[in-house]
Design an enzyme around this catalytic site. Structure first.
Site, PDB file in Angstrom:
ATOM      1  N   CYS A   2      46.523  -3.703  21.379  1.00 25.76           N
ATOM      2  CA  CYS A   2      47.795  -4.395  21.887  1.00 25.76           C
ATOM      3  C   CYS A   2      49.120  -4.078  20.990  1.00 25.76           C
ATOM      4  O   CYS A   2      48.796  -3.924  19.798  1.00 25.76           O
ATOM      5  CB  CYS A   2      47.499  -6.013  22.010  1.00 25.76           C
ATOM      6  SG  CYS A   2      46.119  -6.540  23.092  1.00 25.76           S
ATOM      7  N   ARG A  27      49.140   3.646  20.891  1.00 24.02           N
ATOM      8  CA  ARG A  27      48.055   2.541  20.088  1.00 24.02           C
ATOM      9  C   ARG A  27      46.803   2.449  20.923  1.00 24.02           C
ATOM     10  O   ARG A  27      45.685   1.889  20.700  1.00 24.02           O
ATOM     11  CB  ARG A  27      48.737   1.404  19.895  1.00 24.02           C
ATOM     12  CG  ARG A  27      49.752   1.484  18.586  1.00 24.02           C
ATOM     13  CD  ARG A  27      50.546   0.191  18.455  1.00 24.02           C
ATOM     14  NE  ARG A  27      49.682  -0.813  17.885  1.00 24.02           N
ATOM     15  CZ  ARG A  27      49.279  -1.322  16.950  1.00 24.02           C
ATOM     16  NH1 ARG A  27      50.005  -0.655  15.921  1.00 24.02           N
ATOM     17  NH2 ARG A  27      48.663  -2.366  16.503  1.00 24.02           N
ATOM     18  N   TRP A  75      45.608  -4.219  25.545  1.00 22.13           N
ATOM     19  CA  TRP A  75      44.320  -3.768  25.634  1.00 22.13           C
ATOM     20  C   TRP A  75      43.400  -4.907  25.950  1.00 22.13           C
ATOM     21  O   TRP A  75      43.100  -5.453  25.197  1.00 22.13           O
ATOM     22  CB  TRP A  75      44.013  -2.908  24.433  1.00 22.13           C
ATOM     23  CG  TRP A  75      42.804  -2.131  24.148  1.00 22.13           C
ATOM     24  CD1 TRP A  75      42.676  -0.706  24.785  1.00 22.13           C
ATOM     25  CD2 TRP A  75      41.420  -2.542  23.703  1.00 22.13           C
ATOM     26  NE1 TRP A  75      41.313  -0.407  24.221  1.00 22.13           N
ATOM     27  CE2 TRP A  75      40.753  -1.471  24.068  1.00 22.13           C
ATOM     28  CE3 TRP A  75      40.997  -3.735  23.049  1.00 22.13           C
ATOM     29  CZ2 TRP A  75      39.237  -1.226  23.176  1.00 22.13           C
ATOM     30  CZ3 TRP A  75      39.701  -3.910  22.761  1.00 22.13           C
ATOM     31  CH2 TRP A  75      38.721  -2.734  22.899  1.00 22.13           C
ATOM     32  N   ASN A 100      48.969 -10.626  20.118  1.00 27.98           N
ATOM     33  CA  ASN A 100      48.065  -9.716  19.746  1.00 27.98           C
ATOM     34  C   ASN A 100      46.955 -10.584  19.133  1.00 27.98           C
ATOM     35  O   ASN A 100      47.062 -11.482  18.437  1.00 27.98           O
ATOM     36  CB  ASN A 100      48.467  -8.607  18.925  1.00 27.98           C
ATOM     37  CG  ASN A 100      49.359  -7.595  19.578  1.00 27.98           C
ATOM     38  OD1 ASN A 100      49.624  -7.724  20.669  1.00 27.98           O
ATOM     39  ND2 ASN A 100      49.903  -6.617  18.611  1.00 27.98           N
ATOM     40  N   GLY A 101      45.439 -10.288  19.098  1.00 30.38           N
ATOM     41  CA  GLY A 101      44.402 -10.749  18.548  1.00 30.38           C
ATOM     42  C   GLY A 101      43.591 -11.696  19.540  1.00 30.38           C
ATOM     43  O   GLY A 101      43.609 -11.271  20.935  1.00 30.38           O
ATOM     44  N   GLU A 485      31.023  13.760  13.017  1.00 31.13           N
ATOM     45  CA  GLU A 485      32.374  13.561  13.197  1.00 31.13           C
ATOM     46  C   GLU A 485      32.798  14.442  14.283  1.00 31.13           C
ATOM     47  O   GLU A 485      33.395  14.020  15.146  1.00 31.13           O
ATOM     48  CB  GLU A 485      33.354  14.223  11.760  1.00 31.13           C
ATOM     49  CG  GLU A 485      34.837  14.103  11.942  1.00 31.13           C
ATOM     50  CD  GLU A 485      35.396  12.945  12.566  1.00 31.13           C
ATOM     51  OE1 GLU A 485      34.885  11.988  12.474  1.00 31.13           O
ATOM     52  OE2 GLU A 485      36.711  12.944  13.065  1.00 31.13           O
ATOM     53  N   LYS A 489      34.306  13.288  18.026  1.00 33.26           N
ATOM     54  CA  LYS A 489      35.426  13.966  18.649  1.00 33.26           C
ATOM     55  C   LYS A 489      35.296  14.250  20.102  1.00 33.26           C
ATOM     56  O   LYS A 489      36.021  14.062  20.949  1.00 33.26           O
ATOM     57  CB  LYS A 489      35.676  15.124  17.689  1.00 33.26           C
ATOM     58  CG  LYS A 489      36.503  15.089  16.344  1.00 33.26           C
ATOM     59  CD  LYS A 489      37.900  14.452  16.539  1.00 33.26           C
ATOM     60  CE  LYS A 489      37.894  12.697  16.243  1.00 33.26           C
ATOM     61  NZ  LYS A 489      37.875  12.227  14.898  1.00 33.26           N
ATOM     62  N   GLU A 492      35.000  11.111  22.315  1.00 32.30           N
ATOM     63  CA  GLU A 492      36.112  10.404  22.560  1.00 32.30           C
ATOM     64  C   GLU A 492      37.062  11.051  23.326  1.00 32.30           C
ATOM     65  O   GLU A 492      37.523  10.547  24.223  1.00 32.30           O
ATOM     66  CB  GLU A 492      36.747  10.292  21.046  1.00 32.30           C
ATOM     67  CG  GLU A 492      36.450   9.272  20.125  1.00 32.30           C
ATOM     68  CD  GLU A 492      37.327   9.245  18.921  1.00 32.30           C
ATOM     69  OE1 GLU A 492      37.496  10.240  18.282  1.00 32.30           O
ATOM     70  OE2 GLU A 492      37.989   8.095  18.977  1.00 32.30           O
ATOM     71  N   HIS A 508      11.310  14.974  14.529  1.00 31.52           N
ATOM     72  CA  HIS A 508      10.501  13.846  14.472  1.00 31.52           C
ATOM     73  C   HIS A 508      11.221  13.218  15.894  1.00 31.52           C
ATOM     74  O   HIS A 508      11.010  11.926  16.108  1.00 31.52           O
ATOM     75  CB  HIS A 508      11.066  12.982  13.198  1.00 31.52           C
ATOM     76  CG  HIS A 508      10.521  13.897  11.927  1.00 31.52           C
ATOM     77  ND1 HIS A 508       9.257  13.727  11.683  1.00 31.52           N
ATOM     78  CD2 HIS A 508      11.541  14.604  11.182  1.00 31.52           C
ATOM     79  CE1 HIS A 508       9.287  14.098  10.540  1.00 31.52           C
ATOM     80  NE2 HIS A 508      10.379  14.686  10.237  1.00 31.52           N
ATOM     81  N   LYS A 608      44.181   3.228  19.100  1.00 36.30           N
ATOM     82  CA  LYS A 608      44.438   3.990  17.826  1.00 36.30           C
ATOM     83  C   LYS A 608      43.999   3.208  16.385  1.00 36.30           C
ATOM     84  O   LYS A 608      43.517   3.362  15.672  1.00 36.30           O
ATOM     85  CB  LYS A 608      45.963   4.302  17.791  1.00 36.30           C
ATOM     86  CG  LYS A 608      46.257   5.057  16.381  1.00 36.30           C
ATOM     87  CD  LYS A 608      45.620   6.499  16.521  1.00 36.30           C
ATOM     88  CE  LYS A 608      45.859   7.219  15.014  1.00 36.30           C
ATOM     89  NZ  LYS A 608      44.449   8.225  15.112  1.00 36.30           N
TER      90      LYS A 608
HETATM   91  O1  M6R Z   1      42.312   3.177  11.224  1.00 41.65           O
HETATM   92  P1  M6R Z   1      40.839   3.346  10.813  1.00 41.65           P
HETATM   93  O2  M6R Z   1      40.633   4.471  10.035  1.00 41.65           O
HETATM   94  O3  M6R Z   1      40.462   1.779  10.157  1.00 41.65           O
HETATM   95  O4  M6R Z   1      39.986   3.302  12.216  1.00 41.65           O
HETATM   96  C1  M6R Z   1      38.766   3.369  12.143  1.00 41.65           C
HETATM   97  C2  M6R Z   1      38.172   4.152  13.494  1.00 41.65           C
HETATM   98  O5  M6R Z   1      38.677   3.237  14.545  1.00 41.65           O
HETATM   99  C3  M6R Z   1      38.748   5.397  14.017  1.00 41.65           C
HETATM  100  O6  M6R Z   1      38.470   6.227  12.726  1.00 41.65           O
HETATM  101  C4  M6R Z   1      38.369   5.918  15.363  1.00 41.65           C
HETATM  102  O7  M6R Z   1      37.006   5.982  15.251  1.00 41.65           O
HETATM  103  C5  M6R Z   1      39.037   7.222  15.685  1.00 41.65           C
HETATM  104  N1  M6R Z   1      39.357   7.020  17.056  1.00 41.65           N
HETATM  105  C6  M6R Z   1      38.238   8.440  15.345  1.00 41.65           C
HETATM  106  O8  M6R Z   1      38.594   9.462  15.911  1.00 41.65           O
END
Ligand code: M6R
Length: 613
Positions: A2, A27, A75, A100-101, A485, A489, A492, A508, A608
């Site tokens: 948010c 965000r 959000w 927010n929260g 990682e 990606k 996501e 395994h 974000k």
């Molecule tokens: O801002 P942060 O590094 O704490 O965020 C952590 C994760 O939310 C962030 O890395 C998320 O997994 C990304 N979207 C990865 O691409």
């Protein structure tokens, strides 16, 4: 997650609020809304599900004007994304709130408010705040007092903006566990959850502290702490550049940020290394003294930052010879972990606002007051930098794409510097090893430029994923974290299911998944595990998989039918290899997502910065 923007100005504030919402879009959100108080003190609101442009279209046909107002990108947490659940919320046509929260005790508050006669028009937790302020208004002398009384009844976290038709010249804002700042403009005073929202009107900001409440009018800003005492908070001039938020010649922020990595790494290294030494004070002026006191490291992080931490575990144990544990913050915060004295507790967070990480850090400090805390963050004024003893800023510049790219590789650079600094202090590395690490780090921008030249070839490979629903990523040692990682990606931004495995684990269980429809992507640096990895690749290939192998030019993986081998570069070491092999995986997922036509910078359901649990 948010976003909040609000303010009080000497002209119509609606266009500024809308512009602020557009700047907060990165965000992640699923609805938005805007409210102003009109000339004749009426609350005028518009809300829309989906993108901010939907709200903008509604505002074109139903113009609203006023000099004080609030706006929000939501959000969804409590209640589905819908017009009625979008903020701002209103009580009795007089109080309006953006939040927010999460309000954890909203169910019991709602029950008693219904008994008091309040009618609810949304399924959100936020609406109870609006009704509570309305309720306390009857027994208060000011809007500020009504908000102060309300906050005492709330359990949970909030960044809050409040206006009232009965107090047309006041805006009240408050924070607890959710970031909020004040922008001081020439023609008004503003609030926002993120500097970016206000950069078009001001660079002068006050960052509220936990549990601060602020009363704004056109000329005056008064901040109160949780005890109700007036407090001064410093005014800071933001060094964020407006141009940093432009796409320039790129189609997406993610693409721009992938290509910005050489410069981001140069900026992260700037003044943190000399000709052949690491500058230990880059972690804080007390870092040298503090590092001497510790003999193990605990790291907490989430998502990509967690993957960076996993790489660091290999580096810290292999190179600096210091024991290191790594855990996702969302789990760590709910355990009763044993934290030994002499622990360096490292929290990694690009945004510095991830709720799980902040909470894990606070809990660790409660469990053992003697630990030394260090944060690695890309956000100088974030909550995490305020509660950590030592701070390392990655200086990657703003990362707008939801999928982390340059933030991840610069975190790795920060962690490599930490490994070197601890190795020097613990005397587990000598001067020539330190010099080698520093030289390796200096080579990174050039090596990344070289790797980015593979983009055309990677783009061609991405067509292989058009009809695929799943993919496996393989690596060994620290490269397993890089495979994780790569898988994250792909998930996501292309919505293809992807999993990573340490290549030695396949037999395994996961090898049962291998068939012609399951592309396998492997990263093969020329390291001590290469021969083992080569055997694992044979095992996979002989079960009919389509494979893509990103290899060091010297790795010489044996070509086989159905296997594409892309040589990246050569002469990589333990520190440089994980960083360089990240680049082709970023490019691959970017190009797969491009073919799939997804919303690359704002993928569905993602935010974000994850500021709620
Ligand atoms: O801002 P942060 O590094 O704490 O965020 C952590 C994760 O939310 C962030 O890395 C998320 O997994 C990304 N979207 C990865 O691409």
């Amino acid at each position: 997650m948010c976003g909040i923007v609000g303010g009080i100005a000497n002209a119509n504030i609606a266009p500024l609020l809308l512009e602020g919402l557009k700047r907060l879009e990165y965000r992640g959100y699923d609805s938005s809304g805007l409210i102003v108080l009109s000339k004749n003190n009426k609350l005028l609101r518009q809300r829309a599900i989906g993108k901010v442009c939907n709200l903008e279209n509604k505002l074109k046909t139903n113009k609203i004007e006023g000099k004080i107002g609030l706006a929000h990108t939501r959000w969804a947490t409590h209640g589905e994304p819908s017009d009625k659940n979008a903020h701002p919320h209103i009580s009795k046509n007089s109080i309006s709130v953006v939040h927010n929260g999460i309000i954890e005790n909203y169910v019991s508050l709602k029950k008693s408010q219904i008994q008091q006669g309040y009618q609810f028009s949304s399924e959100t937790d936020t609406e109870v705040i609006a009704h509570a302020i309305d309720f306390f208004t009857l027994s208060s002398n000011s809007l500020l007092e009504a908000v102060q009384k309300t906050l005492k009844t709330l359990k949970g976290s909030y960044g809050l903006g409040v206006i009232s038709s009965n107090h047309p010249n006041k805006l009240i804002a408050a924070r607890k566990g959710s970031p909020l700042l004040i922008g001081i403009g020439d023609n008004g005073n503003y609030i926002a959850s993120d500097q970016m929202a206000l950069l078009s009107v001001t660079k002068k900001f006050i960052f509220l502290e936990e549990e601060d409440i602020v009363e704004l009018d056109l000329k005056k800003i008064t901040i109160y702490n949780s005890e109700g005492t007036i407090v001064e908070r410093p005014i800071k001039i933001s060094n964020l550049m407006e141009g940093k938020f432009d796409l320039g010649t790129y189609d997406h922020f993610m693409q721009k940020e992938i290509f910005e990595q050489p410069q981001a790494i140069r900026d992260t290294l700037e003044s943190r290394i000399t000709k052949d030494r690491v500058v230990i004070s880059a972690f804080g002026y007390k870092a040298k003294e503090d590092f001497q006191k510790i003999n193990q490291v605990q790291i907490v992080a989430c998502g990509s930052s967690y993957h960076a931490a996993l790489v660091a575990k290999y580096w810290l144990e292999d190179i600096a010879k210091i024991s290191c544990n790594v855990e996702v913050a969302s789990e760590y915060r709910y355990r009763r972990p044993i934290i030994l004295d002499k622990t360096l507790f490292v929290a990694i967070s690009q945004s510095g606002e991830t709720a799980d990480i902040l909470e894990a850090l606070k809990i660790a400090k409660k469990i053992n007051k003697k630990i030394i805390t260090l944060c690695i963050s890309n956000s100088a004024e974030s909550s995490i930098t305020r509660i950590s003893d030592l701070v390392f800023l990655t200086n990657a510049g703003p990362e707008v794409g939801v999928a982390s790219t340059k933030a991840f590789t610069t975190q790795l650079v920060g962690l490599a510097l930490l490994t070197c600094a601890l190795g020097v202090i613990k005397k587990s590395i000598d001067k020539s090893q330190e010099k080698n690490i520093v030289n390796g780090l200096k080579r990174l921008p050039g090596l990344i430029d070289e790797t980015l030249l593979q983009e055309n070839q990677i783009q061609k490979l991405s067509t292989k994923f058009i009809d695929k629903n799943s993919a496996l990523f393989l690596g060994r040692g620290a490269m397993y974290a890089i495979a994780m990682e790569g898988a994250l990606k792909l998930k996501e931004i292309s919505y293809i299911h992807a999993e990573a495995f340490p290549a030695g684990e396949l037999k395994h269980g996961p090898i049962a998944l291998i068939d012609n429809n399951m592309p396998v992507i492997a990263v093969a640096p020329n390291d001590e595990l290469l021969s083992k990895l080569k055997s694992n690749l044979q095992e996979v290939k002989s079960r009919g998989s389509q494979m893509i192998v990103f290899e060091d030019k010297d790795s010489k993986v044996m070509p086989m039918k159905g296997m594409e081998i892309i040589p990246i570069t050569s002469n990589l070491g333990r520190i440089t290899a994980p960083i360089i092999f990240t680049i082709p995986l970023q490019l691959l997922s970017y190009h797969v997502a491009l073919i799939k036509g997804t919303d690359i910078d704002k993928p569905r359901n993602l935010a974000k910065s994850v500021t709620v649990e």
